[in-house]
Scaffold this active site. Structure first.
Site, PDB file in Angstrom:
ATOM      1  N   VAL A 103      99.312  27.697  91.985  1.00 34.20           N
ATOM      2  CA  VAL A 103      98.405  26.552  91.941  1.00 34.20           C
ATOM      3  C   VAL A 103      97.833  26.277  93.320  1.00 34.20           C
ATOM      4  CG1 VAL A 103      98.440  24.032  91.718  1.00 34.20           C
ATOM      5  CG2 VAL A 103      99.583  25.434  89.999  1.00 34.20           C
ATOM      6  N   CYS A 104      96.522  25.996  93.392  1.00 36.33           N
ATOM      7  CA  CYS A 104      95.941  25.534  94.655  1.00 36.33           C
ATOM      8  C   CYS A 104      94.920  24.447  94.367  1.00 36.33           C
ATOM      9  CB  CYS A 104      95.341  26.684  95.444  1.00 36.33           C
ATOM     10  SG  CYS A 104      93.822  27.337  94.733  1.00 36.33           S
ATOM     11  N   ALA A 105      94.150  24.062  95.373  1.00 37.04           N
ATOM     12  CA  ALA A 105      93.243  22.924  95.205  1.00 37.04           C
ATOM     13  C   ALA A 105      92.142  23.214  94.185  1.00 37.04           C
ATOM     14  CB  ALA A 105      92.635  22.520  96.542  1.00 37.04           C
ATOM     15  N   GLU A 149      91.149  26.946  93.115  1.00 33.99           N
ATOM     16  CA  GLU A 149      91.460  28.129  92.321  1.00 33.99           C
ATOM     17  C   GLU A 149      91.541  29.379  93.185  1.00 33.99           C
ATOM     18  OE1 GLU A 149      89.584  28.839  88.315  1.00 33.99           O
ATOM     19  OE2 GLU A 149      88.947  30.717  89.260  1.00 33.99           O
ATOM     20  N   MET A 151      93.902  22.142  91.145  1.00 36.84           N
ATOM     21  CA  MET A 151      94.364  20.769  90.973  1.00 36.84           C
ATOM     22  C   MET A 151      93.220  19.834  90.582  1.00 36.84           C
ATOM     23  SD  MET A 151      97.635  20.625  91.195  1.00 36.84           S
ATOM     24  CE  MET A 151      98.250  19.001  91.648  1.00 36.84           C
TER      25      MET A 151
END
Lengths: 75, 374
Positions: free
Chosen positions: B70-72, B74, B99
């Site tokens: 998971v990141c901010a 993609e 996110m």
């Protein structure tokens, strides 16, 4: 500020600004300064954290017209 | 091959309590601020920029299969997911839209039936802890405390062949941008707001006064407004069908509202006390309390609904059990958690004073809601 190298990372999305910064910093000498220009809003927090974790120093950062400019001194 | 996982799929895992291992590759401060949580969720943080030279050190901390990165947004999660895949971990996926997508995802959960055969739904925004509601009866619907993303409500109404007649906000929100006005415009519904929160708004609305009754459907499901100030000066609760109490940001399952987001903590603390310690006390203990937020997964029942009977809250919620008025005053005005991100700008948007672009609105809302005193 006298930058030994200028990196244009404008228009690039995460993770590319940091990937390119890492590569560019490898091409300058310790104590020299790298200027990075980026447009990704997440770049500021990530570059700050990245310089801390890698022993480089973020000397200055600013924003104008949606472009973030960073000066990083190689550790 | 790495695969995308949608926010909807993650939500299902959280709500069905199915195990999920998450590697969150955002920077440490973002991770500390806010992350995907749940009883069946295991999550660790390692920023992507510490993994550029290789993932060997993190692989030891991960299971052999089924890992979500998971990141901010993609991009970084895809990069790291590829690296994990090459390092031999099976079933690696990345969160589609990052996110940001997680912050926006809404899951409708049925709360219960209404006396005439209608139904009440809670729309759970897991990524931000926002709860909104849809009352449906005899082909008509009312939406309360809508999120900025209005399509899920419109789609839901269309699927069930409902006409949206009324849209209301219990108060002027400071943690998220209301979609109420937009839904009302698109569907020709009436938009209701408490006038005391709307003194500066730059659009027309219907005033929610104490005792206002709104009817949904032919058989007159009553939605009764109760003036209950404290979080804001206009905060209004709703009693629906004499069964459900929508408390807005005044009373939550494990906490109570904070009075300071419009800068008036000292002025409003007395109202908050009065609402919680006398106004609500006059109501039936059997009412099921349905708040506009939650901040911990423990507030969610196994059914996925965030709710608790008013009588039980008077027993279990510590915010309702501070006998000393001075102590109460201290609790809700001192040592408050940080304010929600961009809360002042969000209030301006909800008043119609500014209208930033969609992308800007999305960024303003990122992060937890922080509307409660814990």
């Amino acid at each position: 500020m006298n930058a030994a190298k200028v990196l244009d990372a404008k228009g690039l999305a995460c993770p590319m600004p940091i990937v390119k910064t890492k590569k560019a910093i490898g091409e300058i000498e310790s104590g020299e300064i790298l200027e990075v220009q980026a447009t990704d809003a997440g770049a500021k927090a990530d570059l700050t954290a990245w310089t801390e974790s890698t022993g480089h120093e973020l000397l200055d950062s600013s924003e104008a017209d949606g472009v973030y400019t960073f000066f990083i001194k190689k550790g | 091959m790495i695969k995308p996982m949608t926010a909807a799929q993650v939500a299902k895992r959280v709500m069905n309590q199915e195990e999920l291992f998450i590697l969150d590759v955002r920077n440490e401060s973002e991770y500390k601020d806010w992350k995907i949580e749940g009883n069946s969720i295991h999550v660790i943080n390692k920023p992507y920029f510490d993994l550029l030279d290789g993932v060997e050190e993190i692989v030891e901390e991960l299971p052999n299969e089924d890992v979500l990165v998971v990141c901010a947004k993609e991009g970084s999660s895809k990069m790291v997911a590829d690296m994990l895949d090459e390092a031999g971990i099976k079933e690696v996926s990345y969160l589609e839209g990052g996110m940001k997508a997680w912050s926006e995802y809404l899951e409708p959960v049925k709360v219960g039936d209404l006396s005439d055969g209608g139904e009440l739904y809670q729309f759970v925004r897991l990524g931000k802890g926002c709860l909104s509601y849809l009352v449906e009866s005899q082909g008509e619907a009312m939406i309360i405390d809508s999120n900025r993303m209005i399509q899920p409500y419109l789609d839901f109404a269309e699927d069930k062949s409902l006409t949206i007649k009324h849209v209301a906000d219990t108060h002027l929100h400071a943690d998220h941008i209301s979609g109420g006005r937009k839904i009302a415009e698109e569907t020709d519904a009436s938009y209701w707001l408490p006038p005391k929160d709307a003194t500066e708004v730059e659009f027309d609305y219907n005033g929610l006064e104490d005792g206002t009754e709104i009817e949904v459907g032919n058989t007159k499901i009553k939605v009764q407004a109760i003036y209950s100030p404290g979080h804001t000066i206009g905060s209004t609760s709703f009693i629906i069908d004499d069964q459900y109490l929508l408390t807005g940001d005044i009373l939550f399952v494990e906490s109570i509202g904070r009075p300071d987001l419009a800068g008036k903590a000292e002025d409003w603390v007395g109202d908050l006390r009065n609402t919680l310690y006398s106004r609500y006390k006059e109501l039936s203990n059997d009412l099921l309390v349905l708040p506009a937020h939650f901040s911990k997964m423990s507030e969610m029942a196994d059914s996925g609904v965030v709710a608790k009977k008013l009588g039980d809250l008077y027993k279990d919620n510590s915010g309702l059990n501070v006998d000393d008025e001075q102590e109460f005053r201290k609790m809700v005005t001192e040592n408050l958690p940080p304010q929600p991100n961009s809360y002042e700008e969000i209030r301006q948007v909800n008043m119609g004073k500014i209208n930033p672009e969609d992308e800007k609105q999305r960024e303003m809302e990122i992060g937890p809601n922080r509307c409660a005193v814990n």
